[in-house]
Design a protein around this motif. Structure first.
Motif, PDB file in Angstrom:
ATOM      1  N   GLN A  36      -8.363   2.805   8.750  1.00 46.61           N
ATOM      2  CA  GLN A  36      -9.709   2.243   8.645  1.00 46.61           C
ATOM      3  C   GLN A  36     -10.554   3.015   7.632  1.00 46.61           C
ATOM      4  OE1 GLN A  36     -10.401   2.671  12.763  1.00 46.61           O
ATOM      5  NE2 GLN A  36      -9.919   0.539  13.244  1.00 46.61           N
ATOM      6  N   LEU A  37     -10.409   4.339   7.601  1.00 45.07           N
ATOM      7  CA  LEU A  37     -11.134   5.134   6.611  1.00 45.07           C
ATOM      8  C   LEU A  37     -10.696   4.759   5.198  1.00 45.07           C
ATOM      9  CD1 LEU A  37     -11.226   8.750   8.110  1.00 45.07           C
ATOM     10  CD2 LEU A  37     -13.122   7.149   7.853  1.00 45.07           C
ATOM     11  N   MET A  38      -9.416   4.551   5.015  1.00 43.95           N
ATOM     12  CA  MET A  38      -8.893   4.184   3.708  1.00 43.95           C
ATOM     13  C   MET A  38      -9.459   2.827   3.267  1.00 43.95           C
ATOM     14  SD  MET A  38      -4.952   3.741   2.495  1.00 43.95           S
ATOM     15  CE  MET A  38      -4.741   2.215   3.388  1.00 43.95           C
ATOM     16  N   ILE A  39      -9.485   1.877   4.173  1.00 44.86           N
ATOM     17  CA  ILE A  39     -10.017   0.547   3.852  1.00 44.86           C
ATOM     18  C   ILE A  39     -11.512   0.640   3.550  1.00 44.86           C
ATOM     19  CG2 ILE A  39     -10.485  -1.750   4.800  1.00 44.86           C
ATOM     20  CD1 ILE A  39      -7.751  -1.472   6.268  1.00 44.86           C
ATOM     21  N   LEU A  40     -12.240   1.451   4.314  1.00 44.82           N
ATOM     22  CA  LEU A  40     -13.656   1.667   4.033  1.00 44.82           C
ATOM     23  C   LEU A  40     -13.836   2.274   2.640  1.00 44.82           C
ATOM     24  CD1 LEU A  40     -16.612   1.645   4.945  1.00 44.82           C
ATOM     25  CD2 LEU A  40     -16.203   3.882   6.009  1.00 44.82           C
ATOM     26  N   GLY A  41     -12.975   3.212   2.288  1.00 42.13           N
ATOM     27  CA  GLY A  41     -13.012   3.810   0.956  1.00 42.13           C
ATOM     28  C   GLY A  41     -12.742   2.786  -0.136  1.00 42.13           C
ATOM     29  N   LEU A  71     -12.657   9.171   1.249  1.00 39.71           N
ATOM     30  CA  LEU A  71     -12.246   8.325   2.368  1.00 39.71           C
ATOM     31  C   LEU A  71     -10.837   7.762   2.166  1.00 39.71           C
ATOM     32  CD1 LEU A  71     -15.582   6.392   3.011  1.00 39.71           C
ATOM     33  CD2 LEU A  71     -14.535   8.106   4.508  1.00 39.71           C
ATOM     34  N   MET A  72     -10.512   7.364   0.935  1.00 39.69           N
ATOM     35  CA  MET A  72      -9.176   6.817   0.676  1.00 39.69           C
ATOM     36  C   MET A  72      -8.100   7.883   0.864  1.00 39.69           C
ATOM     37  SD  MET A  72      -9.591   4.097  -2.471  1.00 39.69           S
ATOM     38  CE  MET A  72     -10.690   5.049  -3.521  1.00 39.69           C
ATOM     39  N   VAL A  73      -8.345   9.084   0.381  1.00 43.63           N
ATOM     40  CA  VAL A  73      -7.351  10.154   0.516  1.00 43.63           C
ATOM     41  C   VAL A  73      -7.163  10.531   1.980  1.00 43.63           C
ATOM     42  CG1 VAL A  73      -6.900  12.595   0.012  1.00 43.63           C
ATOM     43  CG2 VAL A  73      -7.661  11.070  -1.810  1.00 43.63           C
ATOM     44  N   ILE A  74      -8.258  10.762   2.683  1.00 47.74           N
ATOM     45  CA  ILE A  74      -8.160  11.135   4.106  1.00 47.74           C
ATOM     46  C   ILE A  74      -7.518  10.001   4.901  1.00 47.74           C
ATOM     47  CG2 ILE A  74      -9.485  11.727   6.189  1.00 47.74           C
ATOM     48  CD1 ILE A  74      -9.339  13.955   4.048  1.00 47.74           C
ATOM     49  N   GLY A  75      -7.955   8.778   4.660  1.00 47.95           N
ATOM     50  CA  GLY A  75      -7.400   7.632   5.378  1.00 47.95           C
ATOM     51  C   GLY A  75      -5.923   7.422   5.097  1.00 47.95           C
ATOM     52  N   ARG A  90      -3.736   9.741   4.109  1.00 49.36           N
ATOM     53  CA  ARG A  90      -2.966  10.850   4.687  1.00 49.36           C
ATOM     54  C   ARG A  90      -2.840  10.721   6.203  1.00 49.36           C
ATOM     55  NH1 ARG A  90      -0.928  14.882   1.686  1.00 49.36           N
ATOM     56  NH2 ARG A  90      -1.345  16.437   3.259  1.00 49.36           N
ATOM     57  N   ARG A  91      -3.826  10.093   6.843  1.00 48.03           N
ATOM     58  CA  ARG A  91      -3.791   9.929   8.304  1.00 48.03           C
ATOM     59  C   ARG A  91      -3.045   8.676   8.754  1.00 48.03           C
ATOM     60  NH1 ARG A  91      -9.991  11.268  10.186  1.00 48.03           N
ATOM     61  NH2 ARG A  91      -9.934  13.506   9.712  1.00 48.03           N
ATOM     62  N   ALA A  92      -2.808   7.755   7.846  1.00 43.35           N
ATOM     63  CA  ALA A  92      -2.190   6.474   8.213  1.00 43.35           C
ATOM     64  C   ALA A  92      -0.756   6.688   8.688  1.00 43.35           C
ATOM     65  CB  ALA A  92      -2.208   5.524   7.021  1.00 43.35           C
ATOM     66  N   GLU A  93      -0.405   5.968   9.745  1.00 45.48           N
ATOM     67  CA  GLU A  93       0.972   6.017  10.240  1.00 45.48           C
ATOM     68  C   GLU A  93       1.877   5.236   9.289  1.00 45.48           C
ATOM     69  OE1 GLU A  93       1.706   5.127  14.331  1.00 45.48           O
ATOM     70  OE2 GLU A  93      -0.275   5.864  14.920  1.00 45.48           O
ATOM     71  N   PHE A  94       3.126   5.651   9.225  1.00 47.68           N
ATOM     72  CA  PHE A  94       4.098   4.982   8.363  1.00 47.68           C
ATOM     73  C   PHE A  94       4.570   3.712   9.046  1.00 47.68           C
ATOM     74  CE2 PHE A  94       8.291   4.082   6.657  1.00 47.68           C
ATOM     75  CZ  PHE A  94       8.045   4.157   5.296  1.00 47.68           C
ATOM     76  N   GLU A  95       4.195   2.570   8.462  1.00 47.47           N
ATOM     77  CA  GLU A  95       4.628   1.269   8.964  1.00 47.47           C
ATOM     78  C   GLU A  95       5.348   0.565   7.813  1.00 47.47           C
ATOM     79  OE1 GLU A  95       1.591  -1.015  11.040  1.00 47.47           O
ATOM     80  OE2 GLU A  95       0.393   0.821  11.175  1.00 47.47           O
ATOM     81  N   ASP A 138       5.415   1.110   2.442  1.00 49.34           N
ATOM     82  CA  ASP A 138       4.726   1.132   3.740  1.00 49.34           C
ATOM     83  C   ASP A 138       3.384   0.415   3.641  1.00 49.34           C
ATOM     84  OD1 ASP A 138       2.561   3.739   3.622  1.00 49.34           O
ATOM     85  OD2 ASP A 138       4.154   3.627   2.113  1.00 49.34           O
ATOM     86  N   LEU A 139       2.821   0.071   4.778  1.00 52.26           N
ATOM     87  CA  LEU A 139       1.591  -0.705   4.852  1.00 52.26           C
ATOM     88  C   LEU A 139       0.428   0.016   4.166  1.00 52.26           C
ATOM     89  CD1 LEU A 139       0.035  -3.165   5.877  1.00 52.26           C
ATOM     90  CD2 LEU A 139      -0.315  -1.926   8.043  1.00 52.26           C
ATOM     91  N   ALA A 140       0.253   1.297   4.432  1.00 50.58           N
ATOM     92  CA  ALA A 140      -0.866   2.028   3.828  1.00 50.58           C
ATOM     93  C   ALA A 140      -0.767   2.027   2.305  1.00 50.58           C
ATOM     94  CB  ALA A 140      -0.906   3.458   4.361  1.00 50.58           C
ATOM     95  N   SER A 141       0.437   2.186   1.776  1.00 50.68           N
ATOM     96  CA  SER A 141       0.620   2.174   0.319  1.00 50.68           C
ATOM     97  C   SER A 141       0.313   0.802  -0.269  1.00 50.68           C
ATOM     98  CB  SER A 141       2.048   2.581  -0.045  1.00 50.68           C
ATOM     99  OG  SER A 141       2.279   3.916   0.314  1.00 50.68           O
ATOM    100  N   VAL A 142       0.774  -0.241   0.401  1.00 53.27           N
ATOM    101  CA  VAL A 142       0.516  -1.595  -0.085  1.00 53.27           C
ATOM    102  C   VAL A 142      -0.986  -1.877  -0.086  1.00 53.27           C
ATOM    103  CG1 VAL A 142       0.847  -4.053   0.426  1.00 53.27           C
ATOM    104  CG2 VAL A 142       2.781  -2.476   0.542  1.00 53.27           C
ATOM    105  N   VAL A 143      -1.679  -1.458   0.968  1.00 55.47           N
ATOM    106  CA  VAL A 143      -3.121  -1.681   1.037  1.00 55.47           C
ATOM    107  C   VAL A 143      -3.840  -0.861  -0.034  1.00 55.47           C
ATOM    108  CG1 VAL A 143      -5.178  -1.349   2.474  1.00 55.47           C
ATOM    109  CG2 VAL A 143      -3.112  -2.334   3.474  1.00 55.47           C
ATOM    110  N   LEU A 144      -3.522   0.417  -0.144  1.00 54.39           N
ATOM    111  CA  LEU A 144      -4.221   1.283  -1.095  1.00 54.39           C
ATOM    112  C   LEU A 144      -3.911   0.913  -2.546  1.00 54.39           C
ATOM    113  CD1 LEU A 144      -6.046   3.727  -1.665  1.00 54.39           C
ATOM    114  CD2 LEU A 144      -3.983   5.139  -1.585  1.00 54.39           C
TER     115      LEU A 144
END
Length: 185
Positions: free
Chosen positions: A2-7, A47-51, A53-58, A116-122
């Protein structure tokens, strides 16, 4: 995540503000407007970096073997494109948006080796932002290409890009993400 998406939202809003609300941006004045974009951009990156780094690997997809080589080549090109906007070479006269093109190349390079999901989103989100920025700029402003410079400037830029790429790779290694080990099988 969520922090990453906010960023990502903050980054996009800060960078598209001038294009989607030009009157409001103009009323703010040049320096206050740039200061606002700078502060929001720094907060967005944080926010993107913290988000991220905290995102679970999906996992969403498995990158193809050998993509690490292509990733590194594309990343070198991306770093070069970032610098082109500040050069006086030939490439600058051929590309209207070298920095935004560099972001797109950067995003594609990272999507080739991260499924992974976080990479695709970011990376996908920042790539889409760059495309949207190009479309908006092209729709609002005409472009006259600068006079082509010398190939020497582009060669110097490429040399500087190799050094900057090495620094970026070292930082990735320090953070535990060695760009020379992933998807080379």
């Amino acid at each position: 995540m969520q922090l990453m998406i906010l960023g990502l939202i903050l980054w996009t809003a800060a960078h598209l503000f001038k294009r989607v609300a030009p009157g409001l941006r103009a009323r703010m004045g040049d320096i206050p407007g740039k200061l606002l974009v700078t502060v929001l951009s720094l907060a967005a990156v944080f926010l993107m970096v913290i988000g991220f780094r905290r995102a679970e690997f999906e996992p969403i997809y498995t990158p193809w073997p050998g993509m690490g080589h292509l990733n590194n080549l594309l990343m070198l090109g991306s770093v070069f494109l970032f610098g082109v906007s500040h050069s006086k070479g030939i490439v600058k006269s051929k590309l209207r948006h070298p920095m935004l093109t560099g972001v797109i190349v950067w995003a594609v390079a990272h999507l080739l080796v991260n499924g992974d999901l976080a990479s695709v989103v970011l990376f996908g989100g920042l790539g889409l932002w760059a495309v949207a920025s190009m479309v908006l700029i092209n729709a609002q402003d005409s472009w006259t290409p600068p006079v082509p410079g010398r190939i020497r400037s582009d060669a110097i830029g490429l040399g500087i890009s190799v050094v900057i790429f090495a620094v970026i790779a070292a930082i990735h290694i320090w953070l535990g993400h060695n760009p020379f080990l992933g998807t080379y099988g």
